[in-house]
Design an enzyme around this catalytic site. Structure first.
Site, mmCIF file in Angstrom:
data_model
loop_
_atom_site.group_PDB
_atom_site.id
_atom_site.type_symbol
_atom_site.label_atom_id
_atom_site.label_comp_id
_atom_site.label_asym_id
_atom_site.label_seq_id
_atom_site.Cartn_x
_atom_site.Cartn_y
_atom_site.Cartn_z
ATOM 1 N N GLN A 92 -9.493 -4.696 7.528
ATOM 2 C CA GLN A 92 -8.649 -4.290 8.652
ATOM 3 C C GLN A 92 -9.233 -3.090 9.391
ATOM 4 O O GLN A 92 -8.514 -2.349 10.066
ATOM 5 C CB GLN A 92 -7.233 -3.972 8.168
ATOM 6 C CG GLN A 92 -6.507 -5.171 7.594
ATOM 7 C CD GLN A 92 -5.070 -4.867 7.240
ATOM 8 O OE1 GLN A 92 -4.199 -4.760 8.089
ATOM 9 N NE2 GLN A 92 -4.821 -4.726 5.940
ATOM 10 N N LYS A 147 0.813 -1.217 0.000
ATOM 11 C CA LYS A 147 0.000 0.000 0.000
ATOM 12 C C LYS A 147 0.850 1.272 0.000
ATOM 13 O O LYS A 147 0.602 2.194 -0.785
ATOM 14 C CB LYS A 147 -0.907 -0.020 1.235
ATOM 15 C CG LYS A 147 -1.594 1.292 1.564
ATOM 16 C CD LYS A 147 -2.474 1.155 2.771
ATOM 17 C CE LYS A 147 -1.689 0.977 4.048
ATOM 18 N NZ LYS A 147 -1.070 2.228 4.501
ATOM 19 N N THR A 148 1.856 1.325 0.871
ATOM 20 C CA THR A 148 2.658 2.545 0.994
ATOM 21 C C THR A 148 3.388 2.846 -0.305
ATOM 22 O O THR A 148 3.505 4.005 -0.715
ATOM 23 C CB THR A 148 3.667 2.409 2.148
ATOM 24 O OG1 THR A 148 2.952 2.093 3.349
ATOM 25 C CG2 THR A 148 4.436 3.695 2.358
ATOM 26 N N ARG A 178 -0.181 -10.560 10.701
ATOM 27 C CA ARG A 178 1.077 -9.952 11.174
ATOM 28 C C ARG A 178 2.231 -10.942 11.009
ATOM 29 O O ARG A 178 3.394 -10.546 11.033
ATOM 30 C CB ARG A 178 0.991 -9.577 12.660
ATOM 31 C CG ARG A 178 -0.023 -8.527 13.079
ATOM 32 C CD ARG A 178 -0.032 -7.320 12.196
ATOM 33 N NE ARG A 178 -1.023 -7.471 11.145
ATOM 34 C CZ ARG A 178 -1.052 -6.731 10.036
ATOM 35 N NH1 ARG A 178 -0.138 -5.809 9.827
ATOM 36 N NH2 ARG A 178 -1.989 -6.913 9.118
ATOM 37 N N GLU A 198 -5.492 4.775 4.790
ATOM 38 C CA GLU A 198 -6.254 4.097 5.856
ATOM 39 C C GLU A 198 -7.698 4.612 5.928
ATOM 40 O O GLU A 198 -8.228 4.920 6.998
ATOM 41 C CB GLU A 198 -5.563 4.273 7.224
ATOM 42 C CG GLU A 198 -4.119 3.825 7.271
ATOM 43 C CD GLU A 198 -3.952 2.307 7.274
ATOM 44 O OE1 GLU A 198 -4.952 1.601 7.095
ATOM 45 O OE2 GLU A 198 -2.814 1.839 7.455
#
Length: 679
Positions: free
Chosen positions: A251, A30-31, A615, A221
């Site tokens: 999420q 995403k980043t 995670r 987000e």
């Protein structure tokens, strides 16, 4: 610009106009997409200063700025070159309110209160409405106010929503609390969003003026936006409609603090011409972990249709371990970590994730016994520490002597003969005259009840603050802070309060850290503004608003070579080679409160479990205890429904739960060994 991007990522980066929803699953880059897209806009001759990118933490904003800049030609990276505005929601709203706050009845140079000041105002509000001492604590009142503000509910609306006596009491205190803040020219953190939304609603010309500053808006987000943030985004983007939002409905785990997953679910309805791009290639976790995550989250019915694909190898199958009780659970998990560390793995490769704040006690006990390094993420915030609140109160006093909470905090810190009697005299006299407390310090001769020692203390404090105010006109903020620390002899105050040398050193290091932050601010801003109040308040904005998400503290803790213990909420956005998801039982995950809230709350708990699963990079272990103590007595547990869902035995959960809740009592289960079941 296409180097290293897969086709969906490339599509998101190269779509430069119109509304777009980028559904970015866990670990899908995403980043990278957000930063490449910002750089691509600039390469396509969009003026950098006409681009706005908003995220939720200062750390994320900083990373976004650095990564986007690294993708541009060197000529575009110069310090004096125009830059895109990349900030948190709160920082953006502070800038907007600094320009327009007077239209809402607040001063341009309003101040932002910290948690300590909020509690002080809440305590006063409860006294004013004569609330019984045992009816509502200040912290409880702030909980009500925070939830109302995150839902864009005003004091007047709250009065109409109250159903219980406690809620009616809180609503009445909310009205007093908000009036006190406004009368003092102060806002709390939730006000920054709520008042910006109010500003845009009441004054369309202000909304247009702020929207016209930008041609492109990017929101990171997006699934975490609350009602105020949603309305602010709409206000900024509805004209040009060049809005790109990035997020993952799977999420969305912050419903308890106002986030509404419906915002990302209905994006295509809000913006009918929107393009939807799905990022589904996961580069973080092994294939077996991703398969488990997909199986789990598919049980949520209200979600965008997407399935993660693992870009990595299959990897070991996730384990499900059952233990006799919570002590055995902690012991065996720690022994497992010790075994792996003996094979060469570092302590920071491991994370123990839990749902509730009570769970880590047993794990801490076993980690200490095993002499393994660990860090409990999410302790006291940097800004809740006594030293920070003291030093910042002195600085606030230089900027605004009428700030009563700041005056009261430093009145006798360090001790200068102004005890409780003197404090009461000053407060009573100020209230009688309708003046701020500083008015009594400026002219204390008429205050009755002040002893000779107290009068000397008042004059000493007045002299110091006046001298600091004069110095502030020619000093940097860092130099001024150093002078304040020296003049108050604050190091001696730390020595007086704390006997342990290690404690003294750590607390003095906190004071040094504040000065370092001021020095960084001075370097960043370069020029010294003549307006002393504005310069100091801007620094306080930068410090308080920029760090209210506590990401800096978390980052510092995670930098240690230590096993990480943290809640599932704190773990979002992180990754670890080995993850232990503990306490997988009904009443813990899903939490007992959600069991009473219907499928909507169960769905959020399922998303929380999904976050925990994703995670893990290499190995995932999920654990549960067959019995867990309640009020000192062992009680049998029911395995979490999520374990049954992940293992394809969802129908067995219903049978197990019905049997456990039957009039005959819970079913008996074997608990002889540490590992009763492996899956």
């Amino acid at each position: 610009m296409a180097d290293g991007l897969n086709p969906p990522q490339r599509e998101a980066v190269n779509t430069l106009s119109g509304p777009m929803l980028v559904l970015a699953g866990a670990g899908t880059g995403k980043t990278r997409v957000v930063t490449y897209r910002i750089a691509n806009l600039i390469r396509n001759r969009i003026k950098p200063e006409r681009i706005l990118a908003v995220t939720f933490t200062r750390k994320a904003a900083g990373e976004m700025q650095e990564r986007a800049a690294s993708l541009l030609p060197k000529s575009r990276r110069k310090a004096d070159s125009p830059q895109p505005e990349i900030s948190t929601f709160h920082a953006l709203c502070v800038k907007i309110l600094r320009r327009h706050a007077p239209q809402l009845g607040y001063p341009e140079l309003f101040s932002i209160c910290d948690r300590g000041e909020q509690e002080s105002v809440a305590r006063s509000a409860l006294r004013e409405i004569r609330a019984p001492a045992d009816s509502l604590k200040p912290s409880d009142l702030l909980g009500y106010i925070g939830r109302w503000k995150m839902g864009s509910i005003s004091p007047r609306q709250a009065m109409g929503l109250g159903e219980t006596d406690r809620e009616h009491l809180a609503a009445a205190a909310y009205r007093r609390y908000q009036k006190t803040l406004k009368d003092r020219g102060v806002m709390d953190f939730d006000d920054l969003l709520l008042l910006t939304e109010e500003l845009f609603t009441k004054f369309p010309e202000v909304r247009h003026q702020e929207a016209n500053r930008f041609d492109h808006v990017l929101i990171d987000e997006y699934q975490d936006t609350n009602h105020s943030q949603y309305e602010i985004v709409r206000g900024l983007a509805s004209g040009h409609r060049n809005l790109c939002v990035v997020g993952d409905d799977d999420q969305s785990i912050y419903g308890w603090r106002g986030a509404e997953v419906s915002h990302i679910l209905r994006f295509a309805k809000d913006w009918p011409e929107a393009k939807v791009v799905r990022l589904e290639d996961n580069y973080r976790s092994s294939g077996s972990i991703i398969d488990l995550a997909n199986t789990l989250i598919a049980f949520n019915s209200e979600r965008h249709d997407k399935v993660l694909r693992a870009a990595r190898h299959e990897g070991p199958k996730p384990r499900i371990l059952q233990f006799k009780d919570e002590q055995e659970e902690a012991l065996q998990v720690v022994q497992d970590i010790r075994r792996l560390m003996g094979m060469g793995r570092g302590a920071k490769d491991f994370a123990i994730l839990f749902r509730t704040n009570e769970q880590p006690r047993a794990f801490e006990t076993e980690l200490r016994a095993a002499k393994l390094p660990y860090v409990l993420i999410g302790g006291m915030s940097f800004f809740d520490r006594r030293e920070v609140r003291d030093i910042l109160a002195f600085l606030k006093l230089v900027a605004d002597p009428t700030d009563d909470p700041a005056v009261l905090r430093v009145l006798n810190t360090p001790p200068r003969g102004l005890g409780d009697a003197a404090r009461k005299s000053l407060v009573s006299e100020a209230a009688a005259r309708g003046l701020p407390i500083w008015g009594m310090i400026e002219n204390p001769t008429g205050v009755t009840g002040l002893s000779k020692a107290a009068l000397e203390g008042v004059l000493k404090l007045r002299g110091m603050v006046e001298s600091w105010h004069e110095m502030a006109e020619r000093m940097s903020v860092a130099d001024l802070l150093t002078r304040i620390v020296d003049d108050t002899n604050y190091q001696a105050e730390i020595a007086r309060l704390y006997e342990d040398p290690n404690d003294r050193d750590s607390r003095w290091a906190v004071v040094e850290e504040i000065t370092n932050a001021a020095a960084n601010y001075d370097t960043k801003k370069k020029s010294r503004k003549k307006d002393t109040r504005k310069r100091i308040l801007t620094f306080l904005d930068d410090l308080l608003v920029g760090n209210q998400d506590e990401s800096r503290d978390k980052e510092k803790q995670l930098s240690q070579n230590a096993i990480a213990l943290m809640t599932l909420h704190s773990a979002k956005g992180l990754e670890f080679p080995f993850v232990y998801l503990v306490g997988m039982e009904e009443g813990i995950l899903p939490h007992k409160r959600s069991l009473e809230g219907g499928e909507t709350q169960i769905a959020e708990e399922r998303r929380l479990a999904y976050v925990g699963v994703t995670r893990a990079q290499d190995e995932l272990t999920m654990t549960m205890a067959l019995t867990r103590r309640k009020w000192g007595k062992p009680r049998e547990t029911i395995p979490s429904r999520f374990l049954f869902e992940m293992t394809g035995q969802a129908e067995n959960f219903v049978k197990r739960k019905q049997a456990a809740e039957s009039p005959k009592g819970p079913t008996k289960r074997s608990g002889r060994g540490a590992r009763a079941r492996r899956g």
